[in-house]
Write a protein that holds these residues in place. Sequence first.
Motif, PDB file in Angstrom:
ATOM      1  N   ALA A 177       0.805  -1.137  -0.210  1.00  0.00           N
ATOM      2  CA  ALA A 177      -0.023   0.167  -0.051  1.00  0.00           C
ATOM      3  C   ALA A 177       0.888   1.423   0.002  1.00  0.00           C
ATOM      4  O   ALA A 177       0.303   2.469  -0.094  1.00  0.00           O
ATOM      5  CB  ALA A 177      -0.862   0.090   1.036  1.00  0.00           C
ATOM      6  N   GLN A 178       2.267   1.040  -0.146  1.00  0.00           N
ATOM      7  CA  GLN A 178       2.904   2.480  -0.061  1.00  0.00           C
ATOM      8  C   GLN A 178       2.687   3.055  -1.038  1.00  0.00           C
ATOM      9  O   GLN A 178       3.135   4.413  -0.906  1.00  0.00           O
ATOM     10  CB  GLN A 178       4.584   1.807   0.163  1.00  0.00           C
ATOM     11  N   ALA A 179       2.439   2.640  -2.231  1.00  0.00           N
ATOM     12  CA  ALA A 179       2.313   3.432  -3.548  1.00  0.00           C
ATOM     13  C   ALA A 179       0.939   4.081  -3.443  1.00  0.00           C
ATOM     14  O   ALA A 179       0.498   4.996  -4.528  1.00  0.00           O
ATOM     15  CB  ALA A 179       2.356   2.734  -4.781  1.00  0.00           C
ATOM     16  N   LEU A 180       0.262   4.042  -2.621  1.00  0.00           N
ATOM     17  CA  LEU A 180      -1.240   4.409  -2.526  1.00  0.00           C
ATOM     18  C   LEU A 180      -1.337   5.213  -1.313  1.00  0.00           C
ATOM     19  O   LEU A 180      -2.148   4.733  -0.219  1.00  0.00           O
ATOM     20  CB  LEU A 180      -2.348   3.173  -2.605  1.00  0.00           C
ATOM     21  N   PRO A 181      -1.092   6.407  -1.108  1.00  0.00           N
ATOM     22  CA  PRO A 181      -1.372   7.498   0.008  1.00  0.00           C
ATOM     23  C   PRO A 181      -2.527   7.400   0.584  1.00  0.00           C
ATOM     24  O   PRO A 181      -2.792   7.424   1.806  1.00  0.00           O
ATOM     25  CB  PRO A 181      -0.753   8.667  -0.410  1.00  0.00           C
ATOM     26  N   SER A 182      -3.629   7.634  -0.325  1.00  0.00           N
ATOM     27  CA  SER A 182      -4.864   7.581   0.133  1.00  0.00           C
ATOM     28  C   SER A 182      -5.407   6.366   0.995  1.00  0.00           C
ATOM     29  O   SER A 182      -6.008   6.486   1.983  1.00  0.00           O
ATOM     30  CB  SER A 182      -6.052   7.998  -1.048  1.00  0.00           C
ATOM     31  N   LEU A 183      -5.149   5.265   0.308  1.00  0.00           N
ATOM     32  CA  LEU A 183      -5.358   4.073   0.824  1.00  0.00           C
ATOM     33  C   LEU A 183      -4.738   3.764   2.060  1.00  0.00           C
ATOM     34  O   LEU A 183      -5.382   3.332   3.116  1.00  0.00           O
ATOM     35  CB  LEU A 183      -5.337   2.974  -0.347  1.00  0.00           C
ATOM     36  N   LYS A 184      -3.495   4.310   2.098  1.00  0.00           N
ATOM     37  CA  LYS A 184      -2.806   4.123   3.318  1.00  0.00           C
ATOM     38  C   LYS A 184      -3.399   4.757   4.428  1.00  0.00           C
ATOM     39  O   LYS A 184      -3.398   4.349   5.602  1.00  0.00           O
ATOM     40  CB  LYS A 184      -1.453   4.337   2.947  1.00  0.00           C
ATOM     41  N   SER A 185      -3.789   6.066   4.112  1.00  0.00           N
ATOM     42  CA  SER A 185      -4.490   6.840   5.167  1.00  0.00           C
ATOM     43  C   SER A 185      -5.737   6.127   5.635  1.00  0.00           C
ATOM     44  O   SER A 185      -5.941   6.182   6.837  1.00  0.00           O
ATOM     45  CB  SER A 185      -4.590   8.405   4.711  1.00  0.00           C
ATOM     46  N   TYR A 186      -6.365   5.537   4.653  1.00  0.00           N
ATOM     47  CA  TYR A 186      -7.555   4.972   5.063  1.00  0.00           C
ATOM     48  C   TYR A 186      -7.475   3.896   6.040  1.00  0.00           C
ATOM     49  O   TYR A 186      -8.118   3.524   6.675  1.00  0.00           O
ATOM     50  CB  TYR A 186      -8.772   4.716   3.859  1.00  0.00           C
ATOM     51  N   ALA A 187      -6.387   3.016   5.617  1.00  0.00           N
ATOM     52  CA  ALA A 187      -6.255   1.947   6.323  1.00  0.00           C
ATOM     53  C   ALA A 187      -5.933   2.116   7.735  1.00  0.00           C
ATOM     54  O   ALA A 187      -5.930   1.338   8.775  1.00  0.00           O
ATOM     55  CB  ALA A 187      -5.093   1.109   5.837  1.00  0.00           C
ATOM     56  N   GLN A 188      -5.151   3.531   8.045  1.00  0.00           N
ATOM     57  CA  GLN A 188      -4.685   3.695   9.376  1.00  0.00           C
ATOM     58  C   GLN A 188      -5.972   4.358  10.036  1.00  0.00           C
ATOM     59  O   GLN A 188      -6.125   3.709  11.328  1.00  0.00           O
ATOM     60  CB  GLN A 188      -3.733   5.272   9.378  1.00  0.00           C
ATOM     61  N   ARG A 189      -7.006   4.741   9.290  1.00  0.00           N
ATOM     62  CA  ARG A 189      -8.189   5.098  10.075  1.00  0.00           C
ATOM     63  C   ARG A 189      -9.219   3.759  10.418  1.00  0.00           C
ATOM     64  O   ARG A 189      -9.544   3.714  11.607  1.00  0.00           O
ATOM     65  CB  ARG A 189      -9.117   5.993   9.335  1.00  0.00           C
ATOM     66  N   GLU A 208     -16.482   4.727   2.878  1.00  0.00           N
ATOM     67  CA  GLU A 208     -15.896   5.079   4.396  1.00  0.00           C
ATOM     68  C   GLU A 208     -17.076   5.563   5.156  1.00  0.00           C
ATOM     69  O   GLU A 208     -16.945   5.527   6.551  1.00  0.00           O
ATOM     70  CB  GLU A 208     -14.826   6.103   4.146  1.00  0.00           C
ATOM     71  N   ASP A 209     -18.419   6.275   4.621  1.00  0.00           N
ATOM     72  CA  ASP A 209     -19.238   6.671   5.213  1.00  0.00           C
ATOM     73  C   ASP A 209     -20.099   5.619   6.283  1.00  0.00           C
ATOM     74  O   ASP A 209     -20.591   6.105   7.018  1.00  0.00           O
ATOM     75  CB  ASP A 209     -20.042   7.652   4.307  1.00  0.00           C
ATOM     76  N   THR A 210     -19.900   4.405   5.676  1.00  0.00           N
ATOM     77  CA  THR A 210     -20.613   3.389   6.278  1.00  0.00           C
ATOM     78  C   THR A 210     -19.644   2.474   7.109  1.00  0.00           C
ATOM     79  O   THR A 210     -20.130   1.313   7.493  1.00  0.00           O
ATOM     80  CB  THR A 210     -21.367   2.589   5.379  1.00  0.00           C
ATOM     81  N   LEU A 211     -18.331   2.932   7.450  1.00  0.00           N
ATOM     82  CA  LEU A 211     -17.299   2.254   7.966  1.00  0.00           C
ATOM     83  C   LEU A 211     -17.848   1.685   9.250  1.00  0.00           C
ATOM     84  O   LEU A 211     -17.963   0.590   9.679  1.00  0.00           O
ATOM     85  CB  LEU A 211     -16.058   2.879   8.072  1.00  0.00           C
ATOM     86  N   GLU A 212     -18.477   2.389  10.246  1.00  0.00           N
ATOM     87  CA  GLU A 212     -18.869   1.991  11.727  1.00  0.00           C
ATOM     88  C   GLU A 212     -19.876   1.253  11.359  1.00  0.00           C
ATOM     89  O   GLU A 212     -20.127   0.144  12.365  1.00  0.00           O
ATOM     90  CB  GLU A 212     -19.136   3.343  12.459  1.00  0.00           C
ATOM     91  N   TYR A 213     -20.833   1.436  10.742  1.00  0.00           N
ATOM     92  CA  TYR A 213     -21.934   0.550  10.384  1.00  0.00           C
ATOM     93  C   TYR A 213     -21.694  -0.767  10.049  1.00  0.00           C
ATOM     94  O   TYR A 213     -22.191  -1.680  10.566  1.00  0.00           O
ATOM     95  CB  TYR A 213     -23.150   1.345   9.458  1.00  0.00           C
TER      96      TYR A 213
END
Length: 335
Positions: free
Chosen positions: A70-82, A156-161
């Motif tokens: 995932a290093q080449a995908l900054p946006s996905l890396k940030s989402y993975a952290q969340r 992402e909007d439904t992640l908690e659900y």
Amino acid sequence: MNKQLLSATGLILAIILFVSFNVVVNGNFKSARVDLTEDNLYTLSDGTINILQSMDEPISLRFYYTEKAAQALPSLKSYAQRVQELLLEYQRASNGKIRLFIMNPEPFSSDEQRADQYGLQSVPIDGESDPLYFGLAGTNEIDGVETIPFFQPEKEDTLEYDLTKLIYKLSNNNRKAVGVISSLEVDGEQYDPLKGEVASPDGAKPWAVMAELRQMFNVSMLPTDIRRIPSSMDALVVIHPKELSESTLYAIDQYVLAGGKLITYVDPYAEVDKPKKDPDNPMSAMLAPRSSNMEELFTAWGFKRSNTDVVADRKTATKVDFGAKTDYQPIDYVL
């Protein structure tokens, strides 16, 4: 008493106060957290907290994430952290009922093999030799398995659900019973055992919400003309209660007064409510009322709602193209 003794005593007291402060903080505020994100991304909703606190048996969550790929995908890396930090928040709020494992599946490893066995999705990344795993597998103590094959950033909007639903399904072996009453065909055309026929290809299909309900509850469709709501129903959902009979309204009232849980959806103008056409009077369908309300019950329960007011959010409007009426350009349709 000389100054050296005073300074030494002061230093000792300062050390004692510092140690005592840390002991108190660690003991009483260990779980205290402040969410400073703009949308409170790491603050769990009350519904999620209630489900976590009502868990009877522990469950295990295995978060599979190939960090290198995932290093080449900054946006996905940030989402993975969340995702990972939110899972840690679930673990903290579960009072030890959730065991969380962070897995970084290497190629040809037992972790990768197990991820494949769970049915998690691996995605090839350009320029990377290793595929990307970014999913979740949950298990309980009776061999139940629930998964999220791949965390899609657009959801992402439904992640908690999605996370809470997965945990709920694993931690609740006894499904709650939900009854549904509706003047609309929310459940589509069902199999008729008397006719031995299934729904026609052109018939009404079940609404998506019905499929969601059936994933977590035992759902029963109740007739719109009913004299008593079964006490076995843990909750009752009434959708577009148009022209319900007096007996049905009385049954709903008695169910609520007895402590039953009710969710009601009323509508001043239901577009999906299609009145039957009268060949002798084509205009009757156009002029037929499409509103629903339970004014008698609402008034008895101490509140009212307007038959003409609509609350909408322009930010969540659907883009709709009405053809020539909108110059063939999509517009925000708030309804």
